[in-house]
Design a protein around this motif. Sequence first.
Motif, PDB file in Angstrom:
ATOM      1  N   TRP A 299      -1.685  11.889   9.398  1.00  0.00           N
ATOM      2  CA  TRP A 299      -2.019  10.507   9.735  1.00  0.00           C
ATOM      3  C   TRP A 299      -3.077   9.952   8.790  1.00  0.00           C
ATOM      4  CZ3 TRP A 299      -0.974   6.039  11.741  1.00  0.00           C
ATOM      5  CH2 TRP A 299      -2.002   5.140  12.023  1.00  0.00           C
ATOM      6  N   SER A 300      -4.090  10.725   8.480  1.00  0.00           N
ATOM      7  CA  SER A 300      -5.148  10.267   7.577  1.00  0.00           C
ATOM      8  C   SER A 300      -4.592  10.013   6.178  1.00  0.00           C
ATOM      9  CB  SER A 300      -6.279  11.299   7.527  1.00  0.00           C
ATOM     10  OG  SER A 300      -6.858  11.492   8.797  1.00  0.00           O
ATOM     11  N   TRP A 302      -1.517   9.196   5.404  1.00  0.00           N
ATOM     12  CA  TRP A 302      -0.705   7.973   5.399  1.00  0.00           C
ATOM     13  C   TRP A 302      -1.570   6.728   5.509  1.00  0.00           C
ATOM     14  CZ3 TRP A 302       0.015   3.919   8.793  1.00  0.00           C
ATOM     15  CH2 TRP A 302       1.061   3.056   8.487  1.00  0.00           C
ATOM     16  N   ARG A 303      -2.567   6.760   6.362  1.00  0.00           N
ATOM     17  CA  ARG A 303      -3.401   5.580   6.584  1.00  0.00           C
ATOM     18  C   ARG A 303      -4.184   5.201   5.347  1.00  0.00           C
ATOM     19  NH1 ARG A 303      -7.954   7.131  10.324  1.00  0.00           N
ATOM     20  NH2 ARG A 303      -8.554   8.086   8.331  1.00  0.00           N
ATOM     21  N   ASP A 304      -4.707   6.177   4.618  1.00  0.00           N
ATOM     22  CA  ASP A 304      -5.564   5.891   3.471  1.00  0.00           C
ATOM     23  C   ASP A 304      -4.799   5.855   2.155  1.00  0.00           C
ATOM     24  OD1 ASP A 304      -7.670   5.940   5.286  1.00  0.00           O
ATOM     25  OD2 ASP A 304      -8.048   8.089   4.960  1.00  0.00           O
ATOM     26  N   GLY A 350      -5.385   1.110   0.801  1.00  0.00           N
ATOM     27  CA  GLY A 350      -4.590   1.887   1.744  1.00  0.00           C
ATOM     28  C   GLY A 350      -4.643   1.344   3.155  1.00  0.00           C
ATOM     29  N   ALA A 351      -5.855   0.979   3.637  1.00  0.00           N
ATOM     30  CA  ALA A 351      -5.981   0.480   5.010  1.00  0.00           C
ATOM     31  C   ALA A 351      -5.276  -0.859   5.177  1.00  0.00           C
ATOM     32  CB  ALA A 351      -7.459   0.350   5.376  1.00  0.00           C
ATOM     33  N   SER A 354      -1.521  -0.273   5.253  1.00  0.00           N
ATOM     34  CA  SER A 354      -1.094   0.303   6.529  1.00  0.00           C
ATOM     35  C   SER A 354      -0.993  -0.765   7.603  1.00  0.00           C
ATOM     36  CB  SER A 354      -2.080   1.393   6.965  1.00  0.00           C
ATOM     37  OG  SER A 354      -2.145   2.426   6.001  1.00  0.00           O
ATOM     38  N   ALA A 355      -1.982  -1.667   7.645  1.00  0.00           N
ATOM     39  CA  ALA A 355      -1.937  -2.752   8.632  1.00  0.00           C
ATOM     40  C   ALA A 355      -0.741  -3.665   8.385  1.00  0.00           C
ATOM     41  CB  ALA A 355      -3.236  -3.548   8.579  1.00  0.00           C
ATOM     42  N   VAL A 358       2.499  -1.923   9.616  1.00  0.00           N
ATOM     43  CA  VAL A 358       2.639  -1.975  11.075  1.00  0.00           C
ATOM     44  C   VAL A 358       3.040  -3.368  11.530  1.00  0.00           C
ATOM     45  CG1 VAL A 358       1.388  -1.765  13.253  1.00  0.00           C
ATOM     46  CG2 VAL A 358       1.027  -0.081  11.436  1.00  0.00           C
ATOM     47  N   LYS A 434       5.451   2.370   2.679  1.00  0.00           N
ATOM     48  CA  LYS A 434       4.373   2.397   1.692  1.00  0.00           C
ATOM     49  C   LYS A 434       4.796   3.046   0.390  1.00  0.00           C
ATOM     50  CE  LYS A 434       0.145   3.048   2.920  1.00  0.00           C
ATOM     51  NZ  LYS A 434      -1.120   3.579   3.467  1.00  0.00           N
TER      52      LYS A 434
END
Length: 561
Positions: A299-300, A302-304, A350-351, A354-355, A358, A434
């Motif tokens: 998860w980290s 993918w998120r970053d 990255g953040a 990710s937003a 979503v 992504k």
Amino acid sequence: MRPGAPRWSQTPAELDDGEGVYAPSRLDPLVRIATPVIGGPAGSRLASATGFWRAGTVLVALSAVVVGLGIVQKQHCRADGWSSPDQFWHACYSDIPVIYASSGLGGAERPGLSQALGVEGGLGQSPLAGLMMWVTSGLVDGNQTGAGRSFFDLTALLLAALLAVAVAATAFTLGRRGWDASHLALSPVVITAGLISYQILAVALVALALFALSRSRALAGGILLGLAVAAAAQYAVVGLVVAGLALWRSRAYESLEAEPGRDHRALAGVSFAGTALITWLLLRVVLLPGVTGGFGAAWSAWRDGAPGYGSLWLVPQLLGASEPDPASSWGGRAAQLLFGWMFSTGALGGAVTSALVVLALIVVTGVLLRVTVFRVPPLAPARSAPDPMAVPLPLRGGEVPPAAAASDAMVEWVTRRVAPVSLAALAFVLVTSKALPAQASLLLLPLMALTGLRWRDHLIWAGTEAVYFVGIWLYIAGETTSNRGLPSQFYLVMLLARLAGIAWVGVQGVLAYRASGLSDEAYRPSPEPTGSHDLWEISFPGLDAGTLHGDREAGTPHSSG
């Protein structure tokens, strides 16, 4: 055709003009044009082939030829080695030998399974693909000369066998529409991208999962789908689609074995999705180190993680790198004046990406629900009358054996409901992801075959994939040799064209699902005495279905004479 009528590829098998197999050479306009080289289209009285010449066996043999062409496409690197940037200039790059060499699988200190699959293990593959790579590497002597090529050759043979399994499973699922499995066996995308990584493993598993579901083997299908998700996480959308269609409240249909308002397919769909989820969770915990199966680290990461090659979210960065020089020409000045604000955008973090992913998935989900299940019920009416195209013979009195009718209902649900929506959902998940490597598009192939996509639409998509396949390697090579590589603006155009091709396939899935509702209307069960008269009961004997409902081809009433 009248507006809204099903197109040939979206017409169920029992509504086409053949009495035997569903022949694309007769019903697909593009295939029909290409058939003179083999003697023309199939005749209208074509019967089901027997022996070797069945659709499944012929397509399995042809799929081996296609994989062989893929090996030929990689022949330069296979002969001279996978070295940079030569492997990019010749468009023969493959993760298989490169990761084999870089991760130490062929070295003296070969890592263990848990270490290889871990975050720092070097494989960088999904759990099941990493397992297959680790097991295969144990069959190759890493000390011999050309160990990388031997590992690639062995992997190519395994992937060819997996593709054959996927083609056979798809053909069996489709039944008399078995020739539609050619979308999987003969796709040009298999030649270009089939041997880049282990995506064909996931393709074979999802084809087997949907075959099991179509035969009412929900638990076995769920286990196979869980394995497919462990090989390619994008296939999780298939489980979500099946669960959504099964749980969605629709009209009160009468099932063969259930009460009105209930359907055996709904229970099978929920069992299928639930078993897939449990299988995937257990496999991660068993294969990956740690009690949580590496969920936190995944998860980290993918998120970053920043947008990767092929992603829609890479466009702002490419636009910034494509800014024209205003002093170079009048065109550059005009572009800078009109579109300067576009070139001033920077790379997305990255953040932020990710937003945006979503948010895009939420919007896409709402749109898909609005144009699919809101318009066409997720569960087609279960048949209770004899089907002239079904293999099981009806019993005395015109009734179909319950088990056979239930099986037919599952096959229709998988091919007319599950496959089209899964195709659309997967296409738009790929568009909004992504990172979108060249081999990710292989995941669409089994769903395209089950949906019955037209070859014209297939080749439109495959054309954009082929152009992007060449462009991505030239663009990557240009990062080391800028005077020979592909400029950013050209790569941007190819990237957008590829995303448009994938979106086009998704739109075809939506159209196929909506047309499946029209095909359901072609079937009407025998009327039961209710005290009121039905249209069929009061019609004149000289009038046929075309007079009452309009001709399907021309949209005008006609009479049987």
